[in-house]
Design a protein around this motif. Structure first.
Motif, PDB file in Angstrom:
ATOM      1  N   ASN A 143     -59.516 -12.544  14.415  1.00 48.79           N
ATOM      2  CA  ASN A 143     -59.694 -11.174  14.887  1.00 48.79           C
ATOM      3  C   ASN A 143     -59.073 -10.971  16.266  1.00 48.79           C
ATOM      4  OD1 ASN A 143     -61.782 -11.576  17.080  1.00 48.79           O
ATOM      5  ND2 ASN A 143     -62.970 -12.341  15.342  1.00 48.79           N
ATOM      6  N   THR A 144     -58.685 -12.065  16.928  1.00 52.65           N
ATOM      7  CA  THR A 144     -58.064 -12.015  18.257  1.00 52.65           C
ATOM      8  C   THR A 144     -56.934 -13.030  18.301  1.00 52.65           C
ATOM      9  OG1 THR A 144     -60.182 -11.415  19.259  1.00 52.65           O
ATOM     10  CG2 THR A 144     -58.464 -12.190  20.748  1.00 52.65           C
ATOM     11  N   VAL A 145     -55.737 -12.594  18.677  1.00 52.02           N
ATOM     12  CA  VAL A 145     -54.586 -13.498  18.703  1.00 52.02           C
ATOM     13  C   VAL A 145     -53.826 -13.306  20.008  1.00 52.02           C
ATOM     14  CG1 VAL A 145     -53.012 -11.873  17.551  1.00 52.02           C
ATOM     15  CG2 VAL A 145     -52.598 -14.346  17.387  1.00 52.02           C
ATOM     16  N   GLY A 146     -53.325 -14.410  20.536  1.00 52.87           N
ATOM     17  CA  GLY A 146     -52.529 -14.339  21.751  1.00 52.87           C
ATOM     18  C   GLY A 146     -51.092 -13.974  21.443  1.00 52.87           C
ATOM     19  N   VAL A 147     -50.619 -12.880  22.033  1.00 47.87           N
ATOM     20  CA  VAL A 147     -49.187 -12.580  21.993  1.00 47.87           C
ATOM     21  C   VAL A 147     -48.538 -13.501  23.022  1.00 47.87           C
ATOM     22  CG1 VAL A 147     -47.412 -10.826  22.290  1.00 47.87           C
ATOM     23  CG2 VAL A 147     -49.656 -10.181  21.369  1.00 47.87           C
ATOM     24  N   PRO A 148     -47.646 -14.404  22.605  1.00 47.21           N
ATOM     25  CA  PRO A 148     -47.136 -15.408  23.551  1.00 47.21           C
ATOM     26  C   PRO A 148     -46.398 -14.776  24.726  1.00 47.21           C
ATOM     27  CG  PRO A 148     -46.568 -15.974  21.268  1.00 47.21           C
ATOM     28  CD  PRO A 148     -47.090 -14.579  21.252  1.00 47.21           C
ATOM     29  N   ALA A 149     -46.520 -15.399  25.884  1.00 44.23           N
ATOM     30  CA  ALA A 149     -45.791 -14.933  27.064  1.00 44.23           C
ATOM     31  C   ALA A 149     -44.287 -14.983  26.783  1.00 44.23           C
ATOM     32  CB  ALA A 149     -46.133 -15.803  28.269  1.00 44.23           C
ATOM     33  N   GLY A 150     -43.630 -13.850  26.898  1.00 43.88           N
ATOM     34  CA  GLY A 150     -42.200 -13.793  26.627  1.00 43.88           C
ATOM     35  C   GLY A 150     -41.867 -14.026  25.172  1.00 43.88           C
ATOM     36  N   GLY A 151     -42.795 -13.715  24.267  1.00 39.82           N
ATOM     37  CA  GLY A 151     -42.561 -13.944  22.844  1.00 39.82           C
ATOM     38  C   GLY A 151     -43.208 -12.875  21.989  1.00 39.82           C
ATOM     39  N   TRP A 152     -43.435 -13.206  20.722  1.00 43.02           N
ATOM     40  CA  TRP A 152     -43.966 -12.234  19.769  1.00 43.02           C
ATOM     41  C   TRP A 152     -44.904 -12.916  18.783  1.00 43.02           C
ATOM     42  CZ3 TRP A 152     -42.920 -13.546  14.742  1.00 43.02           C
ATOM     43  CH2 TRP A 152     -41.864 -14.438  14.540  1.00 43.02           C
ATOM     44  N   VAL A 153     -45.718 -12.113  18.127  1.00 43.51           N
ATOM     45  CA  VAL A 153     -46.582 -12.605  17.061  1.00 43.51           C
ATOM     46  C   VAL A 153     -46.584 -11.563  15.948  1.00 43.51           C
ATOM     47  CG1 VAL A 153     -48.715 -11.585  17.982  1.00 43.51           C
ATOM     48  CG2 VAL A 153     -48.846 -13.619  16.554  1.00 43.51           C
ATOM     49  N   ALA A 154     -46.637 -12.026  14.701  1.00 40.21           N
ATOM     50  CA  ALA A 154     -46.665 -11.143  13.531  1.00 40.21           C
ATOM     51  C   ALA A 154     -47.970 -11.347  12.780  1.00 40.21           C
ATOM     52  CB  ALA A 154     -45.478 -11.423  12.611  1.00 40.21           C
ATOM     53  N   ILE A 155     -48.637 -10.244  12.445  1.00 35.79           N
ATOM     54  CA  ILE A 155     -49.893 -10.317  11.703  1.00 35.79           C
ATOM     55  C   ILE A 155     -49.823  -9.402  10.488  1.00 35.79           C
ATOM     56  CG2 ILE A 155     -51.201 -10.818  13.808  1.00 35.79           C
ATOM     57  CD1 ILE A 155     -52.267  -7.921  13.695  1.00 35.79           C
ATOM     58  N   ARG A 156     -50.659  -9.711   9.487  1.00 35.33           N
ATOM     59  CA  ARG A 156     -50.784  -8.849   8.311  1.00 35.33           C
ATOM     60  C   ARG A 156     -52.265  -8.652   7.997  1.00 35.33           C
ATOM     61  NH1 ARG A 156     -46.156 -10.434   3.743  1.00 35.33           N
ATOM     62  NH2 ARG A 156     -44.326 -10.009   5.079  1.00 35.33           N
ATOM     63  N   PHE A 157     -52.605  -7.454   7.535  1.00 33.15           N
ATOM     64  CA  PHE A 157     -53.968  -7.188   7.100  1.00 33.15           C
ATOM     65  C   PHE A 157     -53.967  -6.038   6.102  1.00 33.15           C
ATOM     66  CE2 PHE A 157     -53.329  -4.452  10.783  1.00 33.15           C
ATOM     67  CZ  PHE A 157     -53.991  -3.268  10.466  1.00 33.15           C
ATOM     68  N   ARG A 158     -55.073  -5.896   5.399  1.00 34.13           N
ATOM     69  CA  ARG A 158     -55.261  -4.796   4.449  1.00 34.13           C
ATOM     70  C   ARG A 158     -56.238  -3.791   5.041  1.00 34.13           C
ATOM     71  NH1 ARG A 158     -54.252  -4.005  -0.840  1.00 34.13           N
ATOM     72  NH2 ARG A 158     -53.563  -6.167  -1.092  1.00 34.13           N
ATOM     73  N   ALA A 159     -55.842  -2.530   5.067  1.00 39.57           N
ATOM     74  CA  ALA A 159     -56.647  -1.472   5.679  1.00 39.57           C
ATOM     75  C   ALA A 159     -57.725  -1.002   4.697  1.00 39.57           C
ATOM     76  CB  ALA A 159     -55.756  -0.318   6.109  1.00 39.57           C
ATOM     77  N   ASP A 160     -58.713  -1.870   4.464  1.00 39.63           N
ATOM     78  CA  ASP A 160     -59.739  -1.608   3.452  1.00 39.63           C
ATOM     79  C   ASP A 160     -61.067  -1.170   4.065  1.00 39.63           C
ATOM     80  OD1 ASP A 160     -60.446  -3.965   4.658  1.00 39.63           O
ATOM     81  OD2 ASP A 160     -60.639  -5.139   2.828  1.00 39.63           O
ATOM     82  N   ASN A 161     -61.036  -0.694   5.304  1.00 42.91           N
ATOM     83  CA  ASN A 161     -62.269  -0.347   6.007  1.00 42.91           C
ATOM     84  C   ASN A 161     -62.092   1.015   6.676  1.00 42.91           C
ATOM     85  OD1 ASN A 161     -64.834  -0.596   7.006  1.00 42.91           O
ATOM     86  ND2 ASN A 161     -64.351  -2.161   8.523  1.00 42.91           N
ATOM     87  N   PRO A 162     -62.615   2.103   6.072  1.00 43.87           N
ATOM     88  CA  PRO A 162     -62.392   3.436   6.634  1.00 43.87           C
ATOM     89  C   PRO A 162     -63.091   3.609   7.978  1.00 43.87           C
ATOM     90  CG  PRO A 162     -63.998   3.524   4.843  1.00 43.87           C
ATOM     91  CD  PRO A 162     -63.443   2.136   4.852  1.00 43.87           C
TER      92      PRO A 162
END
Length: 584
Positions: A522-541
């Motif tokens: 539920n919490t991820v570090g975006v690397p310093a000077g870098g990037w992160v890719a996440i995926r999820f399903r929007a199943d919670n209105p």
């Protein structure tokens, strides 16, 4: 004739009895699956606490610091009545709890609710669904979470074992920060002057700074163990502004869970844990009394150019000597071993550690990562500046005020809760549903920063249809210096499918995405000077906050919100708010 009907009548009766028995049995299974209700009362009160020979009045739950733990099993319903007795507005957030169709209980001020005002109360009501491990609760308004926090212990459903050997004992390890000053005054002054806020005076383990600080030897956490036992350490980083390295001298830790999701176990001497993250580890004590005491320490992982609390919190790992005592005790006669932590900016260690986190991806604990994507987004995260108001001197870069953004938009908090505005169709003047899919003006995100660092401001939401699959790439920028940003998404877990240094390349990087066993967080570090890719399903209105969990960056505007629309079926719609929902 009556005699000829008797066998069939008995058969019918037997069938009816069997059916009733089966239904009762199924009801029992359902009851076991749905769990029980657990009720808590949290009285928000001021209490005097002394650390570093400094006594001050702090905001607490039930007079405890850190606050009381919530214990539940997977499938249980948790009901917490919060009564506010302090002169501050208060909300509480149940960090990492999915809150499926219970967004009114999520807690961030002016996002899902208006604050609980002095003398008022609110009942948070939610069910733990499909989660087991460690999470935590904390205040979600201003900087009150500096002292308002505590653990959430989620045990497996009754009769379901851990996917590792049952530990001899379970121990929460909560990292925090201590200010001698009033933290509300600290952030208030910083926002007024536009400069960086004063840093904390100490880090804490379970509220205790430890022996490496002046006037603190008596306030030291001690983990007392027996030889030949396995201990489950439930680790939580509740610090406001610092990612932390942690290690126990001469002992190996086995990582088994991250953000209340089981992972493939792996051994490490040191771990990294960002604010908002939780990690369960197994500690196996020595098979016999080691004739020594061991130090456990934590200190910051710091990548930005700003000031930070460059100190170390320590506690003791003490063994029980079966020959001399029935209790573990510290003896100055025994040698004391100290761990070696990575350097303050060891980005290589952090990248390697995070890459080792993998979902179990088994039939019992699957990794349901979306393989097809309905919506793709590219957000930048980083710092910027706001102009200094006229007739005022500001202490930010070149006489400006510090700001922080997602895609160069510094989020302006509304004065009406976003979820209420959405639910009652009163969004006009509160928010606009037009958050950009990607930055309006592309640039070399990790190269030489642009001359213009001024940010835009707005209360913009990203709208998602129910059940849409989402891929989000978050890119750090070098504006005012590259820096790691732990991003927390409310209302969802997501899968970390990729990360890298420098600028994200949409033509090449997706080929290396891990869609087999990515870690679920539920919490991820975006690397310093870098990037992160996440995926999820929007199943919670509902309306779901996403923000940097470095509180100073949240205060500066590094936050946004997702609006997930209702689905077509009744179980896909957000229920109406509870009658005691606070009013603004």
């Amino acid at each position: 004739m009556a005699l000829s009907l008797l066998p069939s009548t008995l058969l019918m009766a037997a069938l009816m009895f069997s059916t009733v028995t089966l239904l009762l049995s199924l009801d029992g299974v359902r009851a076991q699956q749905t769990g029980i209700s657990r009720h808590y009362r949290f009285d928000i009160r001021m209490a005097n606490v002394t650390r570093l020979c400094h006594t001050k009045s702090i905001v607490t739950v039930n007079g405890q610091f850190p606050g009381p733990k919530i214990v539940a099993r997977e499938g249980d319903r948790v009901v917490v009545k919060v009564v506010n007795h302090v002169p501050y507005n208060v909300t509480l957030h149940w960090h990492g709890v999915r809150q499926l169709r219970s967004g009114w209980a999520d807690g961030p001020a002016y996002v899902t609710q208006c604050p609980i005002q002095t003398g008022q109360s609110y009942v948070y009501n939610f069910t733990i669904v499909g989660q087991r491990g460690t999470l935590f609760w904390h205040a979600h308004i201003s900087w009150l979470r500096a002292t308002l926090y505590g653990p959430i212990i989620i045990l497996p459903a009754r009769g379901v074992p851990y996917p590792f050997s049952r530990p001899y004992k379970e121990v929460p390890i909560i990292f925090g920060e201590w200010w001698n000053a009033d933290t509300e005054a600290v952030i208030s002054q910083a926002l007024q002057t536009g400069g960086g806020p004063n840093v904390s005076d100490a880090y804490t383990i379970n509220g205790l700074p430890g022996p490496l600080y002046n006037c603190s030897a008596k306030d030291t956490f001690k983990l007392k163990v027996k030889p030949g036992k396995t201990y489950l350490l439930r680790m939580i980083n509740a610090a406001l502004n610092d990612e932390l390295f942690f290690s126990i001298a001469n002992h190996t830790l086995t990582i088994v869970d991250a953000d209340a999701v089981y992972v493939k176990p792996f051994d490490t001497d040191t771990l990294i844990i960002a604010p908002g993250q939780t990690t369960n580890v197994l500690l196996r004590s020595r098979p016999s009394f080691p004739q020594a005491t061991f130090l456990m320490t934590a200190r910051p992982y710091a990548t930005g150019s700003g000031t930070f609390d460059n100190s170390t919190v320590a506690g003791f790992l003490e063994y029980q000597d079966p020959k001399t005592s029935s209790r573990a005790s510290f003896s100055k006669k025994l040698p004391l071993f100290k761990p070696t932590l990575p350097s303050l900016n060891d980005t290589a260690f952090v990248a390697n550690f995070t890459s080792r986190l993998r979902s179990q991806a088994t039939a019992q604990f699957p990794a349901n990562v979306p393989h097809s994507v309905d919506r793709r987004f590219f957000f930048t995260v980083g710092l910027g500046t706001s102009p200094c108001p006229k007739n005022q001197t500001c202490q930010g870069p070149n006489g400006t005020k510090f700001a922080a953004t997602v895609s160069n938009i510094s989020f302006a908090m509304p004065t009406t809760a976003l979820l209420q505005a959405h639910f009652f169709g009163q969004s006009k003047g509160v928010y606009s549903p037009d958050f950009p899919y990607s930055p309006p003006i592309p640039f070399n995100y990790t190269g030489t920063p642009p001359n213009n660092t001024v940010v835009s401001n707005g209360t913009k939401l990203m709208v998602l249809p129910f059940n849409a699959t989402v891929e989000l790439v978050m890119q750090d920028t070098s504006i005012l210096g590259a820096e790691s940003h732990p991003l927390h998404l409310h209302g969802f877990n997501f899968f970390v499918v990729g990360q890298g240094s420098s600028n994200y390349n949409p033509a090449k990087d997706p080929a290396n995405f891990n869609l087999l066993d990515p870690v679920e967080r539920n919490t991820v570090g975006v690397p310093a000077g870098g990037w992160v890719a996440i995926r999820f399903r929007a199943d919670n209105p509902g309306v779901w906050f996403m923000h940097c969990h470095l509180e100073v960056h949240t205060s500066w505007g590094l936050k946004m919100a997702w609006l997930v629309l209702d689905g077509s079926l009744p179980k896909q719609k957000l229920p109406p708010p509870p009658s005691d929902l606070p009013k603004c």
